[in-house]
Design a protein around this motif. Sequence first.
Motif, PDB file in Angstrom:
ATOM      1  N   PHE B 220     -40.844  70.903 -14.437  1.00 52.92           N
ATOM      2  CA  PHE B 220     -40.640  70.965 -12.911  1.00 52.92           C
ATOM      3  C   PHE B 220     -40.167  72.372 -12.620  1.00 52.92           C
ATOM      4  CE2 PHE B 220     -40.499  66.424 -13.697  1.00 52.92           C
ATOM      5  CZ  PHE B 220     -41.394  65.996 -12.872  1.00 52.92           C
ATOM      6  N   ASN B 221     -39.114  72.993 -13.474  1.00 58.50           N
ATOM      7  CA  ASN B 221     -38.446  74.374 -13.417  1.00 58.50           C
ATOM      8  C   ASN B 221     -39.639  75.283 -13.176  1.00 58.50           C
ATOM      9  OD1 ASN B 221     -37.099  76.788 -14.636  1.00 58.50           O
ATOM     10  ND2 ASN B 221     -35.509  75.555 -13.583  1.00 58.50           N
ATOM     11  N   CYS B 222     -40.566  75.244 -14.140  1.00 61.69           N
ATOM     12  CA  CYS B 222     -41.265  76.125 -14.284  1.00 61.69           C
ATOM     13  C   CYS B 222     -42.613  76.186 -13.002  1.00 61.69           C
ATOM     14  CB  CYS B 222     -42.113  76.280 -15.521  1.00 61.69           C
ATOM     15  SG  CYS B 222     -41.166  76.784 -16.920  1.00 61.69           S
ATOM     16  N   ALA B 223     -42.755  74.837 -12.925  1.00 62.84           N
ATOM     17  CA  ALA B 223     -43.686  74.767 -11.633  1.00 62.84           C
ATOM     18  C   ALA B 223     -43.046  75.201 -10.366  1.00 62.84           C
ATOM     19  CB  ALA B 223     -43.905  73.238 -11.413  1.00 62.84           C
ATOM     20  N   SER B 224     -41.651  75.075 -10.128  1.00 66.42           N
ATOM     21  CA  SER B 224     -40.877  75.585  -8.824  1.00 66.42           C
ATOM     22  C   SER B 224     -40.956  77.167  -8.862  1.00 66.42           C
ATOM     23  CB  SER B 224     -39.591  75.036  -8.851  1.00 66.42           C
ATOM     24  OG  SER B 224     -38.732  75.738  -9.757  1.00 66.42           O
ATOM     25  N   LYS B 225     -41.154  77.748 -10.089  1.00 65.50           N
ATOM     26  CA  LYS B 225     -41.339  79.239 -10.050  1.00 65.50           C
ATOM     27  C   LYS B 225     -42.786  79.706  -9.921  1.00 65.50           C
ATOM     28  CE  LYS B 225     -36.815  79.651 -12.284  1.00 65.50           C
ATOM     29  NZ  LYS B 225     -36.079  79.522 -13.453  1.00 65.50           N
ATOM     30  N   GLY B 226     -43.655  78.624  -9.763  1.00 64.13           N
ATOM     31  CA  GLY B 226     -45.079  78.988  -9.526  1.00 64.13           C
ATOM     32  C   GLY B 226     -45.683  79.057 -10.950  1.00 64.13           C
ATOM     33  N   GLU B 228     -48.645  78.542 -13.305  1.00 64.77           N
ATOM     34  CA  GLU B 228     -49.733  77.723 -13.195  1.00 64.77           C
ATOM     35  C   GLU B 228     -50.075  76.607 -13.893  1.00 64.77           C
ATOM     36  OE1 GLU B 228     -53.782  79.469 -13.752  1.00 64.77           O
ATOM     37  OE2 GLU B 228     -52.829  81.125 -14.647  1.00 64.77           O
ATOM     38  N   TYR B 229     -49.855  76.818 -15.294  1.00 68.65           N
ATOM     39  CA  TYR B 229     -49.802  75.579 -16.138  1.00 68.65           C
ATOM     40  C   TYR B 229     -48.738  74.449 -15.783  1.00 68.65           C
ATOM     41  CZ  TYR B 229     -52.502  78.803 -18.607  1.00 68.65           C
ATOM     42  OH  TYR B 229     -53.582  79.828 -18.954  1.00 68.65           O
ATOM     43  N   ALA B 230     -47.779  74.850 -15.477  1.00 72.30           N
ATOM     44  CA  ALA B 230     -46.849  73.929 -15.122  1.00 72.30           C
ATOM     45  C   ALA B 230     -47.207  73.009 -13.638  1.00 72.30           C
ATOM     46  CB  ALA B 230     -45.527  74.392 -14.900  1.00 72.30           C
ATOM     47  N   LEU B 231     -47.599  74.011 -13.083  1.00 72.58           N
ATOM     48  CA  LEU B 231     -48.286  73.098 -11.589  1.00 72.58           C
ATOM     49  C   LEU B 231     -49.162  72.387 -11.844  1.00 72.58           C
ATOM     50  CD1 LEU B 231     -48.085  76.410  -9.254  1.00 72.58           C
ATOM     51  CD2 LEU B 231     -46.591  74.161  -9.041  1.00 72.58           C
ATOM     52  N   GLU B 232     -50.468  72.583 -12.816  1.00 75.19           N
ATOM     53  CA  GLU B 232     -51.314  71.900 -13.248  1.00 75.19           C
ATOM     54  C   GLU B 232     -50.797  70.352 -13.871  1.00 75.19           C
ATOM     55  OE1 GLU B 232     -54.267  73.365 -16.140  1.00 75.19           O
ATOM     56  OE2 GLU B 232     -54.646  74.844 -14.934  1.00 75.19           O
ATOM     57  N   ILE B 233     -49.922  70.567 -14.668  1.00 73.23           N
ATOM     58  CA  ILE B 233     -49.393  69.337 -15.175  1.00 73.23           C
ATOM     59  C   ILE B 233     -48.830  68.191 -14.034  1.00 73.23           C
ATOM     60  CG2 ILE B 233     -47.541  68.306 -16.595  1.00 73.23           C
ATOM     61  CD1 ILE B 233     -48.013  70.886 -18.564  1.00 73.23           C
ATOM     62  N   VAL B 234     -47.731  69.042 -13.304  1.00 76.80           N
ATOM     63  CA  VAL B 234     -47.195  68.470 -12.246  1.00 76.80           C
ATOM     64  C   VAL B 234     -48.172  67.729 -11.128  1.00 76.80           C
ATOM     65  CG1 VAL B 234     -45.808  68.363 -10.194  1.00 76.80           C
ATOM     66  CG2 VAL B 234     -44.810  69.807 -12.196  1.00 76.80           C
ATOM     67  N   GLU B 235     -49.175  68.482 -10.914  1.00 74.22           N
ATOM     68  CA  GLU B 235     -50.229  67.927 -10.386  1.00 74.22           C
ATOM     69  C   GLU B 235     -50.917  66.612 -10.561  1.00 74.22           C
ATOM     70  OE1 GLU B 235     -54.549  69.700  -8.629  1.00 74.22           O
ATOM     71  OE2 GLU B 235     -52.722  71.242  -8.723  1.00 74.22           O
ATOM     72  N   GLU B 236     -51.164  66.561 -11.944  1.00 77.56           N
ATOM     73  CA  GLU B 236     -51.909  65.735 -12.598  1.00 77.56           C
ATOM     74  C   GLU B 236     -50.874  64.468 -12.878  1.00 77.56           C
ATOM     75  OE1 GLU B 236     -53.292  66.360 -16.711  1.00 77.56           O
ATOM     76  OE2 GLU B 236     -53.802  64.061 -16.907  1.00 77.56           O
TER      77      GLU B 236
END
Lengths: 305, 305
Positions: B220-226, B228-236
């Motif tokens: 979540f922390n990395c996704a909040s910083k943009g 892309e891999y963290a965002l992909e995981i969160v999106e799934e």
Amino acid sequence: MVEQDNKFLNQTLYIGIDGGGTKCRAILTDANGLLLGEGLGGPANPFYGVERACNSIEEASLEAVIDAGLPPSMLNKVVAGVGLAGVNLPNLHKALSDWKNPFLEMYLTTDMDIANIGAHDDMYGAAIIIGTGSVGYVNTPKTKFMLGGYGFPISDKASGAWLGLKAIEHTLLVLDRFKASSLLAEKVCDFYQINTGIELSEKLVGYASSQYAKIASLVFNCASKGDEYALEIVEEGVEYISILASRLVEGESLRLSMIGGLAKYWRPQLDSKTSAYFSDVKQQPEFGALKFAIQNWTKEDRKIA
Amino acid sequence: MVEQDNKFLNQTLYIGIDGGGTKCRAILTDANGLLLGEGLGGPANPFYGVERACNSIEEASLEAVIDAGLPPSMLNKVVAGVGLAGVNLPNLHKALSDWKNPFLEMYLTTDMDIANIGAHDDMYGAAIIIGTGSVGYVNTPKTKFMLGGYGFPISDKASGAWLGLKAIEHTLLVLDRFKASSLLAEKVCDFYQINTGIELSEKLVGYASSQYAKIASLVFNCASKGDEYALEIVEEGVEYISILASRLVEGESLRLSMIGGLAKYWRPQLDSKTSAYFSDVKQQPEFGALKFAIQNWTKEDRKIA
């Protein structure tokens, strides 16, 4: 028997050992490479117990010696090459090296190394070893490395355990009606004789990767019948193998082979560019282990001379 | 103390127990719901040992009784409601029911059930329980079912263990140069203090799902910083939760809550349509267990009357 003994008294015998997670294979030859005997032992993956692995190695070796018509006492006149999972890790390497083994001399290397030597009949080359797990391996005069092979479920894409996990994940989503029914989900339910997600999860308590790998062939089977989920899984595996193959041989004109129980399923799935990387396997891993033993022993002989 | 005893001699006391995988919580109240004492015990997931779970329940209950200033012997005057993982499985339910428990009466149900009762302060409702694992749960007068929650690694999408597994899979592919470097991979390497795939896999020997869940917040922390891999995981994960939420409430106007350690991370990620399904949690699971005890005991009283 006495005649056999005498015949071998003045020459070095060699044993090649491929220690796997479910069994351990040993082959015994004379100095000229003539096959004298074969043996099988129990599991020899030191991750699950160093003592059991050592017992299995000794068991398989004794069987090979007896199969050759030689007395068990001959074991201490035999030079052994042993390939085992995990001995690239310092702790396991030390534990195995400390073993008071029954051989005249024992040379230890990884399961990947002996598979690679066997496949190419040469120390140098590259291999994708793909069975319950998967790993890419390269050995050249300049470098020696592995890619993947970090174990289930974090790694080992395209392996049998990975295929099984993907199929089971999919089946649970179908059983919960997150996804439409599919041939693959039906086949998984048939295989485990279950109707609900709870029943399926109960079958998998303990989660040994080999249990997942049991259903790997179902995925290929359903893909060949056009099941879209099975095709998706196979496609993801093919993509991984394609990148892995190109990464293993990049910039080098290395011989590359695919080894292990799933090689026969994956090879026909590859596109022509990836297929072109691969050469056939020359020998099985236990012969690689044998070659490793002979090379090391004769090299030491030279040092002494 | 004697005064306390006398005061409670003529009324039924209740204890609510939330038995979790790492600890067991107990709360003690009088018949009017007045909180008298609290207690903590060891792990109480019967999957990992029925005897240990029973010991933890007794330990937490005794602590609550003593915390209330009552003698330990009062335990056998207490009506207990107990929520435990896995007691929807017949074998575990029987093992727990056979336990010669220290209570006047013990009512047993699942951890999902008490979390749900607590969340809605009502027997009926739906819940997504999302911590180390994840599960969707529905209880209505007409039906009672779960979705997902079959355990790691085959199920429990969007759970802490799933997030950790995804992050580690990604990190190994980065370390093997199958994928470009990323903030997420860096953070995972920092967390485990490792530089290579071998080192990372060694940290995860044993593969307990709780070990994977430890790094869930990194995603979540990395996704909040943009990243892309963290965002992909969160999106799934979001996609899974969205389908799960709609599947739980489909065709019913059920109250739905998200419960567990990861709820605070997931709730802000959801789109407005999915968010609209959710209502806030009213009470913690141990209060749900207490309510379950009171309802069952008073219902039986009515039967006797």
